[in-house]
Design a protein around this motif. Structure first.
Motif, PDB file in Angstrom:
ATOM      1  N   LYS A  65      38.778  42.522  -8.758  1.00 26.19           N
ATOM      2  CA  LYS A  65      39.969  43.233  -8.284  1.00 26.19           C
ATOM      3  C   LYS A  65      41.118  43.173  -9.288  1.00 26.19           C
ATOM      4  N   ASP A  66      41.130  42.177 -10.149  1.00 27.45           N
ATOM      5  CA  ASP A  66      42.181  42.095 -11.168  1.00 27.45           C
ATOM      6  C   ASP A  66      42.058  43.202 -12.204  1.00 27.45           C
ATOM      7  N   TYR A  67      40.873  43.767 -12.348  1.00 30.62           N
ATOM      8  CA  TYR A  67      40.633  44.769 -13.382  1.00 30.62           C
ATOM      9  C   TYR A  67      40.534  46.187 -12.830  1.00 30.62           C
ATOM     10  N   MET A  68      40.702  46.351 -11.528  1.00 34.82           N
ATOM     11  CA  MET A  68      40.623  47.681 -10.915  1.00 34.82           C
ATOM     12  C   MET A  68      42.016  48.296 -10.821  1.00 34.82           C
ATOM     13  N   LEU A  69      42.075  49.610 -10.906  1.00 34.07           N
ATOM     14  CA  LEU A  69      43.350  50.311 -10.789  1.00 34.07           C
ATOM     15  C   LEU A  69      43.627  50.595  -9.312  1.00 34.07           C
ATOM     16  N   THR A  70      44.187  49.603  -8.642  1.00 36.10           N
ATOM     17  CA  THR A  70      44.586  49.775  -7.250  1.00 36.10           C
ATOM     18  C   THR A  70      46.083  50.062  -7.202  1.00 36.10           C
ATOM     19  N   LYS A  71      46.573  50.400  -6.031  1.00 34.61           N
ATOM     20  CA  LYS A  71      47.995  50.706  -5.877  1.00 34.61           C
ATOM     21  C   LYS A  71      48.851  49.491  -6.241  1.00 34.61           C
ATOM     22  N   GLU A  72      48.416  48.314  -5.832  1.00 40.31           N
ATOM     23  CA  GLU A  72      49.179  47.097  -6.135  1.00 40.31           C
ATOM     24  C   GLU A  72      49.229  46.832  -7.638  1.00 40.31           C
ATOM     25  N   ASN A  73      48.105  46.985  -8.306  1.00 37.73           N
ATOM     26  CA  ASN A  73      48.074  46.745  -9.750  1.00 37.73           C
ATOM     27  C   ASN A  73      48.904  47.790 -10.509  1.00 37.73           C
ATOM     28  N   LEU A  74      48.858  49.026 -10.049  1.00 43.09           N
ATOM     29  CA  LEU A  74      49.691  50.050 -10.685  1.00 43.09           C
ATOM     30  C   LEU A  74      51.172  49.741 -10.498  1.00 43.09           C
ATOM     31  N   ASP A  75      51.554  49.262  -9.309  1.00 40.65           N
ATOM     32  CA  ASP A  75      52.946  48.884  -9.084  1.00 40.65           C
ATOM     33  C   ASP A  75      53.370  47.726  -9.981  1.00 40.65           C
ATOM     34  N   LYS A  76      52.479  46.743 -10.169  1.00 31.44           N
ATOM     35  CA  LYS A  76      52.773  45.616 -11.061  1.00 31.44           C
ATOM     36  C   LYS A  76      52.975  46.099 -12.502  1.00 31.44           C
ATOM     37  N   MET A  77      52.135  47.034 -12.922  1.00 30.50           N
ATOM     38  CA  MET A  77      52.257  47.562 -14.284  1.00 30.50           C
ATOM     39  C   MET A  77      53.574  48.314 -14.457  1.00 30.50           C
ATOM     40  N   ARG A  78      53.973  49.072 -13.461  1.00 24.25           N
ATOM     41  CA  ARG A  78      55.233  49.809 -13.545  1.00 24.25           C
ATOM     42  C   ARG A  78      56.431  48.866 -13.577  1.00 24.25           C
ATOM     43  N   GLU A  79      56.363  47.762 -12.804  1.00 24.83           N
ATOM     44  CA  GLU A  79      57.451  46.779 -12.809  1.00 24.83           C
ATOM     45  C   GLU A  79      57.564  46.105 -14.174  1.00 24.83           C
ATOM     46  N   ARG A  80      56.433  45.803 -14.796  1.00 23.25           N
ATOM     47  CA  ARG A  80      56.459  45.199 -16.125  1.00 23.25           C
ATOM     48  C   ARG A  80      57.048  46.148 -17.148  1.00 23.25           C
ATOM     49  N   GLU A  81      56.761  47.427 -17.032  1.00 25.96           N
ATOM     50  CA  GLU A  81      57.307  48.414 -17.962  1.00 25.96           C
ATOM     51  C   GLU A  81      58.827  48.565 -17.766  1.00 25.96           C
ATOM     52  N   LYS A  82      59.283  48.471 -16.546  1.00 26.47           N
ATOM     53  CA  LYS A  82      60.722  48.571 -16.310  1.00 26.47           C
ATOM     54  C   LYS A  82      61.471  47.380 -16.895  1.00 26.47           C
ATOM     55  N   LYS A  83      60.860  46.214 -16.883  1.00 31.17           N
ATOM     56  CA  LYS A  83      61.493  45.017 -17.432  1.00 31.17           C
ATOM     57  C   LYS A  83      61.639  45.102 -18.941  1.00 31.17           C
ATOM     58  N   ARG A  84      60.782  45.827 -19.602  1.00 33.29           N
ATOM     59  CA  ARG A  84      60.852  45.963 -21.056  1.00 33.29           C
ATOM     60  C   ARG A  84      61.953  46.901 -21.380  1.00 33.29           C
TER      61      ARG A  84
END
Length: 76
Positions: free
Chosen positions: A57-76
């Motif tokens: 599940k850590d490597y699948m593109l789920t809604k939660e993982n996509l949200d985490k990726m977007r939050e990391r991009e906003k922090k940069r």
């Protein structure tokens, strides 16, 4: 486990090389057994060894993982 995989890899690779360089009547069989050994024995063992303690599940593109990726991009 990794030493078994390494030994099987070297045996399969050695069989392929022996088939190429030795002039025998069964050189094509050596190449074939080497390739089959790589794809049916070595690669599945390697995949199992590398993935046995990981959560898929850590490597699948789920809604939660996509949200985490977007939050990391906003922090940069």
């Amino acid at each position: 486990m990794k030493y078994i995989i390494l030994i099987l890899f070297l045996a399969a690779f050695g069989s392929i090389l022996a088939g190429y360089f030795l002039e025998t009547e069964y050189s094509q069989k050596l190449i074939g057994f080497g390739v089959c050994g790589l794809f049916f024995i070595v690669f599945p063992l390697f995949s199992y060894y590398r993935w046995k303690d990981k959560d898929v599940k850590d490597y699948m593109l789920t809604k939660e993982n996509l949200d985490k990726m977007r939050e990391r991009e906003k922090k940069r």
